[in-house]
Write a protein that holds these residues in place. Structure first.
Motif, PDB file in Angstrom:
ATOM      1  N   PHE A 291      74.296   4.571  81.472  1.00 26.61           N
ATOM      2  CA  PHE A 291      73.978   3.279  82.083  1.00 26.61           C
ATOM      3  C   PHE A 291      74.304   2.144  81.118  1.00 26.61           C
ATOM      4  CE2 PHE A 291      71.003   4.101  85.811  1.00 26.61           C
ATOM      5  CZ  PHE A 291      71.765   3.332  86.667  1.00 26.61           C
ATOM      6  N   ASP A 292      75.585   1.852  80.952  1.00 26.74           N
ATOM      7  CA  ASP A 292      75.978   0.808  80.003  1.00 26.74           C
ATOM      8  C   ASP A 292      75.749  -0.598  80.533  1.00 26.74           C
ATOM      9  OD1 ASP A 292      77.933   0.722  81.949  1.00 26.74           O
ATOM     10  OD2 ASP A 292      79.571   1.346  80.635  1.00 26.74           O
ATOM     11  N   ASN A 293      75.382  -0.733  81.822  1.00 25.64           N
ATOM     12  CA  ASN A 293      75.257  -2.068  82.403  1.00 25.64           C
ATOM     13  C   ASN A 293      73.848  -2.385  82.901  1.00 25.64           C
ATOM     14  OD1 ASN A 293      75.281  -0.300  84.554  1.00 25.64           O
ATOM     15  ND2 ASN A 293      76.950  -1.300  85.671  1.00 25.64           N
ATOM     16  N   VAL A 294      72.885  -1.529  82.606  1.00 26.74           N
ATOM     17  CA  VAL A 294      71.478  -1.802  82.927  1.00 26.74           C
ATOM     18  C   VAL A 294      70.730  -1.955  81.612  1.00 26.74           C
ATOM     19  CG1 VAL A 294      69.363  -0.861  83.934  1.00 26.74           C
ATOM     20  CG2 VAL A 294      71.524  -0.672  85.172  1.00 26.74           C
ATOM     21  N   PRO A 295      70.042  -3.073  81.392  1.00 26.71           N
ATOM     22  CA  PRO A 295      69.514  -3.362  80.056  1.00 26.71           C
ATOM     23  C   PRO A 295      68.367  -2.479  79.593  1.00 26.71           C
ATOM     24  CG  PRO A 295      68.895  -5.097  81.623  1.00 26.71           C
ATOM     25  CD  PRO A 295      69.875  -4.222  82.327  1.00 26.71           C
ATOM     26  N   HIS A 296      67.566  -1.940  80.521  1.00 27.75           N
ATOM     27  CA  HIS A 296      66.355  -1.240  80.099  1.00 27.75           C
ATOM     28  C   HIS A 296      66.227   0.127  80.769  1.00 27.75           C
ATOM     29  CE1 HIS A 296      65.053  -4.954  78.208  1.00 27.75           C
ATOM     30  NE2 HIS A 296      65.301  -5.584  79.340  1.00 27.75           N
ATOM     31  N   VAL A 297      65.611   1.046  80.042  1.00 26.75           N
ATOM     32  CA  VAL A 297      65.251   2.362  80.574  1.00 26.75           C
ATOM     33  C   VAL A 297      63.759   2.535  80.349  1.00 26.75           C
ATOM     34  CG1 VAL A 297      65.500   4.864  80.325  1.00 26.75           C
ATOM     35  CG2 VAL A 297      67.525   3.388  80.219  1.00 26.75           C
ATOM     36  N   LYS A 298      63.045   2.836  81.427  1.00 31.74           N
ATOM     37  CA  LYS A 298      61.580   2.917  81.369  1.00 31.74           C
ATOM     38  C   LYS A 298      61.096   4.366  81.419  1.00 31.74           C
ATOM     39  CE  LYS A 298      59.124   0.273  84.179  1.00 31.74           C
ATOM     40  NZ  LYS A 298      58.463  -0.192  85.426  1.00 31.74           N
ATOM     41  N   ASN A 299      60.086   4.654  80.593  1.00 31.91           N
ATOM     42  CA  ASN A 299      59.329   5.896  80.740  1.00 31.91           C
ATOM     43  C   ASN A 299      58.030   5.558  81.455  1.00 31.91           C
ATOM     44  OD1 ASN A 299      57.427   8.075  80.297  1.00 31.91           O
ATOM     45  ND2 ASN A 299      58.839   8.866  78.768  1.00 31.91           N
ATOM     46  N   PHE A 300      57.885   6.047  82.687  1.00 32.89           N
ATOM     47  CA  PHE A 300      56.638   5.897  83.429  1.00 32.89           C
ATOM     48  C   PHE A 300      55.693   6.965  82.895  1.00 32.89           C
ATOM     49  CE2 PHE A 300      54.300   6.460  87.644  1.00 32.89           C
ATOM     50  CZ  PHE A 300      53.490   5.356  87.426  1.00 32.89           C
ATOM     51  N   TRP A 301      54.863   6.583  81.917  1.00 33.03           N
ATOM     52  CA  TRP A 301      54.101   7.546  81.120  1.00 33.03           C
ATOM     53  C   TRP A 301      53.193   8.437  81.954  1.00 33.03           C
ATOM     54  CZ3 TRP A 301      48.992   6.709  81.897  1.00 33.03           C
ATOM     55  CH2 TRP A 301      48.556   5.406  82.186  1.00 33.03           C
ATOM     56  N   VAL A 302      52.785   7.982  83.126  1.00 29.98           N
ATOM     57  CA  VAL A 302      51.903   8.782  83.972  1.00 29.98           C
ATOM     58  C   VAL A 302      52.536  10.121  84.309  1.00 29.98           C
ATOM     59  CG1 VAL A 302      50.737   8.860  86.223  1.00 29.98           C
ATOM     60  CG2 VAL A 302      50.863   6.714  84.971  1.00 29.98           C
ATOM     61  N   MET A 303      53.861  10.154  84.462  1.00 34.97           N
ATOM     62  CA  MET A 303      54.555  11.376  84.869  1.00 34.97           C
ATOM     63  C   MET A 303      55.019  12.234  83.698  1.00 34.97           C
ATOM     64  SD  MET A 303      56.872  10.222  88.100  1.00 34.97           S
ATOM     65  CE  MET A 303      56.175  10.147  89.761  1.00 34.97           C
ATOM     66  N   HIS A 304      54.894  11.716  82.472  1.00 34.15           N
ATOM     67  CA  HIS A 304      55.447  12.440  81.331  1.00 34.15           C
ATOM     68  C   HIS A 304      54.420  12.787  80.262  1.00 34.15           C
ATOM     69  CE1 HIS A 304      59.080  10.537  83.067  1.00 34.15           C
ATOM     70  NE2 HIS A 304      59.670  11.615  82.651  1.00 34.15           N
ATOM     71  N   GLY A 305      53.277  12.139  80.268  1.00 34.64           N
ATOM     72  CA  GLY A 305      52.320  12.330  79.190  1.00 34.64           C
ATOM     73  C   GLY A 305      52.585  11.343  78.068  1.00 34.64           C
ATOM     74  N   LEU A 306      51.538  11.029  77.306  1.00 29.95           N
ATOM     75  CA  LEU A 306      51.651   9.955  76.320  1.00 29.95           C
ATOM     76  C   LEU A 306      52.493  10.347  75.113  1.00 29.95           C
ATOM     77  CD1 LEU A 306      48.005   8.574  76.483  1.00 29.95           C
ATOM     78  CD2 LEU A 306      50.026   7.816  77.752  1.00 29.95           C
ATOM     79  N   SER A 307      52.379  11.587  74.657  1.00 31.60           N
ATOM     80  CA  SER A 307      53.172  11.996  73.494  1.00 31.60           C
ATOM     81  C   SER A 307      54.656  12.024  73.819  1.00 31.60           C
ATOM     82  CB  SER A 307      52.712  13.378  73.004  1.00 31.60           C
ATOM     83  OG  SER A 307      51.406  13.311  72.470  1.00 31.60           O
ATOM     84  N   LEU A 308      55.016  12.573  74.975  1.00 32.75           N
ATOM     85  CA  LEU A 308      56.420  12.592  75.367  1.00 32.75           C
ATOM     86  C   LEU A 308      56.934  11.170  75.603  1.00 32.75           C
ATOM     87  CD1 LEU A 308      58.835  14.426  75.984  1.00 32.75           C
ATOM     88  CD2 LEU A 308      58.163  14.352  78.384  1.00 32.75           C
ATOM     89  N   ALA A 309      56.070  10.302  76.122  1.00 32.49           N
ATOM     90  CA  ALA A 309      56.467   8.908  76.298  1.00 32.49           C
ATOM     91  C   ALA A 309      56.836   8.282  74.958  1.00 32.49           C
ATOM     92  CB  ALA A 309      55.346   8.122  76.972  1.00 32.49           C
ATOM     93  N   GLN A 310      56.023   8.558  73.929  1.00 34.25           N
ATOM     94  CA  GLN A 310      56.352   8.039  72.601  1.00 34.25           C
ATOM     95  C   GLN A 310      57.677   8.611  72.091  1.00 34.25           C
ATOM     96  OE1 GLN A 310      52.528   9.099  70.650  1.00 34.25           O
ATOM     97  NE2 GLN A 310      52.457   6.945  70.030  1.00 34.25           N
ATOM     98  N   LEU A 311      57.872   9.915  72.261  1.00 32.47           N
ATOM     99  CA  LEU A 311      59.117  10.541  71.806  1.00 32.47           C
ATOM    100  C   LEU A 311      60.332   9.954  72.512  1.00 32.47           C
ATOM    101  CD1 LEU A 311      58.292  14.346  71.497  1.00 32.47           C
ATOM    102  CD2 LEU A 311      59.229  12.885  69.700  1.00 32.47           C
ATOM    103  N   SER A 312      60.180   9.649  73.794  1.00 31.78           N
ATOM    104  CA  SER A 312      61.321   9.151  74.563  1.00 31.78           C
ATOM    105  C   SER A 312      61.832   7.821  74.033  1.00 31.78           C
ATOM    106  CB  SER A 312      60.949   9.019  76.043  1.00 31.78           C
ATOM    107  OG  SER A 312      60.079   7.921  76.264  1.00 31.78           O
ATOM    108  N   LEU A 313      61.006   7.102  73.279  1.00 26.25           N
ATOM    109  CA  LEU A 313      61.437   5.831  72.691  1.00 26.25           C
ATOM    110  C   LEU A 313      62.517   6.043  71.635  1.00 26.25           C
ATOM    111  CD1 LEU A 313      57.951   4.104  72.339  1.00 26.25           C
ATOM    112  CD2 LEU A 313      59.615   3.868  74.206  1.00 26.25           C
TER     113      LEU A 313
END
Length: 389
Positions: A291-313
């Motif tokens: 996605f070279d033309n969309v500025p942001h990628v979001k982790n919706f932490w509810v579906m991934h868990g908080l630790s994985l959300a941090q890792l995804s950063l």
């Protein structure tokens, strides 16, 4: 993946070249997750530096009564079923106002496709919410809902969007996308809104000046090639309109526990395993790189868990959604272990703990406030740290 192919892909990423469909499928095929994360983090840092965005929002699901029976969905109920509900307008306002003292900035409103609610209910809810909370942005309804409004009202989508915007709607939500490829979609979706209508409605929203999110539901019966195809379609639409502010990979959930009525509604889980944490990180990384033309990628932490959300950063994500509050669509499925609500202070701590700079945003991804970063890694290592569940 052989070493030559890795060097070729790495060179394209560092040169800023657009990746192809074949490139995306090759990235999914690699087993070198650290290498993939490094590439995605490079791209994420080029676009957004060390910032991680969030907002203070509340999700409102006005009704879970739905005429569709999508195979993956544990949220929907039929009229008369136990736990079926539809909020009165006054109830929606009461729930929204509960967060007024927390400087709420956004309401996120998604619902079932109610078979008998009149079309006028929906703009009325928005008007009452906006009157009660004039400084709160309303992000409301999926393209699937807008197509449903076309059906029940007889109006075209352009007039529906105009009335919803007049009532206070700032943005559509990104839902209803799931996986666009018909090979998969025909097995998971039980409504009439597919790629042609989903893209038509978001194109209209972009023409009217909205910035909207886009989503992808992954980790069920699709294959990596279907994920790449999904992103490619959205990327081409973004080339045309420039209206997508963010892309959100959503992790498909099993119905781990019986609903209160003892019914398991998820029709896919007998033949699915859900995405592993490694597969989730890979999905974030490949999405960021494609996605070279969309500025942001979001982790919706509810579906991934908080630790994985941090890792995804460190794997391409730069947004952690918000405080959320009572997200029924996921929690009705599996009580996944994530809290119903994260406060502003919780989100600041989560982002700082991951080593990033917290940035509060609004619905259009404009910066509201940049906060001080947390202590450096060397300082944090000097004493035991909390581990997020």
């Amino acid at each position: 993946m052989d070493a030559g192919r890795k060097r070729e892909l790495e060179a394209k990423v560092y040169a800023g070249e657009r990746l192809t469909r074949a490139d995306g499928e090759a990235l999914y095929a690699t087993d070198d997750l650290a290498w993939l994360g490094r590439l995605a983090h490079h791209k994420r840092t080029e676009l957004n530096g060390e910032n991680v965005m969030f907002n203070v929002n509340r999700h409102l699901n006005l009704t879970n009564v739905c005429s569709a029976s999508c195979a993956y969905c544990s949220f929907q109920r039929k009229p008369g079923e136990k736990d079926a509900y539809t909020m009165r307008v006054e109830e929606a306002v009461r729930l929204a106002k509960q967060m007024e003292d927390e400087q709420l900035t956004e309401l996120h409103i998604v619902n079932g496709l109610h078979p008998t609610l009149p079309w006028k209910y929906y703009p009325r809810v928005l008007r009452e919410l906006k009157a009660a909370l004039p400084n709160v942005k309303l992000k409301a309804f999926t393209a699937t809902e807008v197509q449903w409004f076309e059906k029940i009202s007889g109006l075209p989508a352009t007039e529906i969007l105009d009335e919803l915007m007049d009532a206070g709607m700032e943005s559509l939500t990104g839902g209803g996308a799931e996986i666009f490829d018909w090979e998969v979609r025909q097995h998971i979706v039980d409504h009439a809104c597919h790629w042609e209508d989903w893209s038509r409605i978001h194109r209209l929203a972009h023409e009217k000046g909205m910035k909207t999110p886009s989503t992808m539901l992954y980790g069920h019966i699709e294959e990596p090639r279907h994920r790449v195809d999904h992103v490619m379609r959205l990327r081409e639409l973004q080339d045309e309109t420039g209206g997508f502010a963010v892309f959100i990979p959503l992790r498909y959930q099993h119905d781990f526990v019986d609903s209160k009525d003892g019914v398991i509604r998820n029709k896919l889980q007998a033949r699915t395993t859900m995405a592993s944490p490694a597969e989730s990180l890979k999905t974030f990384a490949v999405s960021r790189l494609m996605f070279d033309n969309v500025p942001h990628v979001k982790n919706f932490w509810v579906m991934h868990g908080l630790s994985l959300a941090q890792l995804s950063l460190n794997f391409g994500a730069d947004d952690l959604d918000g405080s959320v509050v009572e997200y029924k669509i996921t929690h009705d499925a599996d009580q996944y272990g994530t809290p119903d609500k994260m406060t502003r202070d919780d989100l600041l701590e989560l982002i700082r703990d991951a080593g990033f700079v917290p940035v509060e945003r609004n619905t259009r991804y404009e910066i509201v406030k940049t906060y001080e970063p947390g202590p450096k890694l060397a300082e944090r290592r000097a004493e035991p740290q909390q581990v997020w569940a």
